[in-house]
Design a protein around this motif. Sequence first.
Motif, short mmCIF file in Angstrom:
data_model
loop_
_atom_site.label_atom_id
_atom_site.label_comp_id
_atom_site.label_asym_id
_atom_site.label_seq_id
_atom_site.Cartn_x
_atom_site.Cartn_y
_atom_site.Cartn_z
N UNK A 138 56.59 47.09 41.78
CA UNK A 138 55.31 46.45 41.53
C UNK A 138 54.13 47.33 41.86
N UNK A 139 52.93 46.80 41.61
CA UNK A 139 51.70 47.54 41.86
C UNK A 139 50.82 46.72 42.81
N UNK A 140 49.92 47.42 43.46
CA UNK A 140 48.95 46.78 44.35
C UNK A 140 47.55 47.02 43.79
N UNK A 141 46.68 46.05 43.93
CA UNK A 141 45.30 46.18 43.45
C UNK A 141 44.33 46.16 44.61
N UNK A 142 43.38 47.08 44.56
CA UNK A 142 42.21 47.01 45.44
C UNK A 142 41.01 46.75 44.53
N UNK A 143 40.28 45.69 44.82
CA UNK A 143 39.11 45.34 44.01
C UNK A 143 37.87 45.48 44.88
N UNK A 144 36.99 46.40 44.49
CA UNK A 144 35.78 46.65 45.28
C UNK A 144 34.65 45.76 44.78
N UNK A 145 34.15 44.93 45.68
CA UNK A 145 33.05 44.00 45.38
C UNK A 145 31.86 44.43 46.24
N UNK A 146 30.93 45.20 45.67
CA UNK A 146 30.03 46.04 46.47
C UNK A 146 28.72 45.41 46.96
N UNK A 147 28.48 44.13 46.69
CA UNK A 147 27.17 43.58 47.01
C UNK A 147 27.12 42.99 48.41
N UNK A 207 55.34 48.47 50.27
CA UNK A 207 55.57 49.89 50.06
C UNK A 207 55.20 50.41 48.67
N UNK A 208 54.52 49.61 47.87
CA UNK A 208 54.21 49.99 46.49
C UNK A 208 53.56 51.37 46.41
N UNK A 209 54.09 52.23 45.52
CA UNK A 209 53.54 53.58 45.36
C UNK A 209 52.30 53.59 44.48
N UNK A 210 52.04 52.49 43.77
CA UNK A 210 50.89 52.45 42.87
C UNK A 210 49.84 51.50 43.42
N UNK A 211 48.69 52.05 43.75
CA UNK A 211 47.52 51.27 44.15
C UNK A 211 46.43 51.55 43.13
N UNK A 212 46.05 50.53 42.38
CA UNK A 212 44.99 50.68 41.39
C UNK A 212 43.69 50.14 41.95
N UNK A 213 42.66 50.97 41.94
CA UNK A 213 41.35 50.54 42.39
C UNK A 213 40.51 50.08 41.22
N UNK A 214 40.00 48.87 41.30
CA UNK A 214 39.13 48.32 40.27
C UNK A 214 37.73 48.16 40.85
N UNK A 215 36.71 48.53 40.07
CA UNK A 215 35.34 48.38 40.52
C UNK A 215 34.69 49.70 40.88
N UNK A 216 33.37 49.65 41.07
CA UNK A 216 32.60 50.85 41.39
C UNK A 216 33.08 51.48 42.68
N UNK A 217 33.24 52.79 42.66
CA UNK A 217 33.63 53.64 43.81
C UNK A 217 35.08 53.48 44.25
#
Length: 450
Positions: free
Chosen positions: A51-60, A316-326
């Motif tokens: 599977x994959x893991x998501x990091x979602x950056x919410x910058x406000x 332990x997911x090897x894939x971390x996808x970052x969504x959002x600015x920065x």
Amino acid sequence: MITSALIQKYNTPAPRYTSYPTVPLWENNVNSEDWNELVTKSFSLYGKEEGITLYIHLPFCESLCTYCGCNKRITKNHAVEDPYIDAVLHEWNNYLKLFGEKPKLAGIHLGGGTPTFFAPESLNMLLSNILDSSIVLENAEFSFEGHPNNTTRDHLQVLAELGFDRVSYGIQDFDETVQKAIHRIQPFEKVKQATEEARQLGYSSVNFDLIYGLPYQTKMTLADTFEKVVELAPDRIAFYSYAHVPSSFPAQKSYEAHLPSELEKRELYEFGKQKLKAAEYVEIGMDHFSKKDDPLYLAYEKGTLHRNFMGFTTTPSKILLGLGASSISDIYLAYAQNEKSIDSYQSVIAKGDWAITKGHLMTAEDLIIRDFILDLICNHRAVISRDIWDALGESQLDQLGEMQAEKLVDLDGNQIQVTQDGVLFIRQICKVFDNRLQNQKKELVFSKAI
């Protein structure tokens, strides 16, 4: 024994090693076309099963916390929510096209900024779209960073209904003078309310972020902070060193004259650590503490603790996808970071392109050193392979020898063990094996290690 001389010697700038190579040393050799191919390859190799893991950056954020080094925009205009969510979902859809199938989700983490700046309805819209297009794994971990002042019961309820059961509250310090200096004013009662409501709604884990080395902090003020923390009994605690980098974050200059000295900062760390130990928290990894029944501690005991840009995790997911600015993506084979400017990020994504501004294609040596440093930080022990030994220069071997003589590490053949005293200096120990940094001639900006 840790002496003031040791502290002075090793309290020099060093990376936090959320990645290897660290971001300033990326070669920036990944473009949008490369990213398509790399993501497709990595998903095929690793993502289909684990599977994959998501990091979602919410910058406000509605106000500026002067200690903060995160990428954020200060505004009270909540009309920014919908356009930003549209861009994040557009970026997510770009990944779905590459996958060609519903991905398995091993975890989601919402960071910021202040994720709870967004209305519960906005978060529901964002996350429902992502979850509807994914298959959630049975042991998936969904977590978010909450500001106690604006994390409402509705936020907690909506996120719980979406599968979130972990929340991290940024406390930093309960002392009023310290809070005013860092512009992070949050009464104890607000924190207590946010903590109790999370538990009432079924959250299995509450984490507190605390910082030592802040302006006006003393053992007396820290004792009061820890008394309040112990009363609320969070499951996990992150006890971070304050990173003073006024050249990058000018607001930090406002209290520069009121920061503790290096020795005082070290004493604050030891004092806090003893308070945590007395409250039956166990130190794991770097800067983190947990109860013995917490999954994070159990993973540490088993040697399966993992670390990525979001922090320590049991996933332990090897894939971390970052969504959002920065945000930063780590697909094991490569790294990529998005535009920091929110406007630029939204504009590029609207055109159907990736918003990548920096990246790094991992070499075979990078992968070996990365896994080694990850073992050191997560488990405080690692195997020094022949490839790693052969890559060490004379100065690195000398540094390692000094650390062994100072009883910061134990070396036994090809095994290295970080000692109890050495944990404080873990960033400097990792730095010895950082070939890219050791061979770098230009000066880079990092916070001090202690």
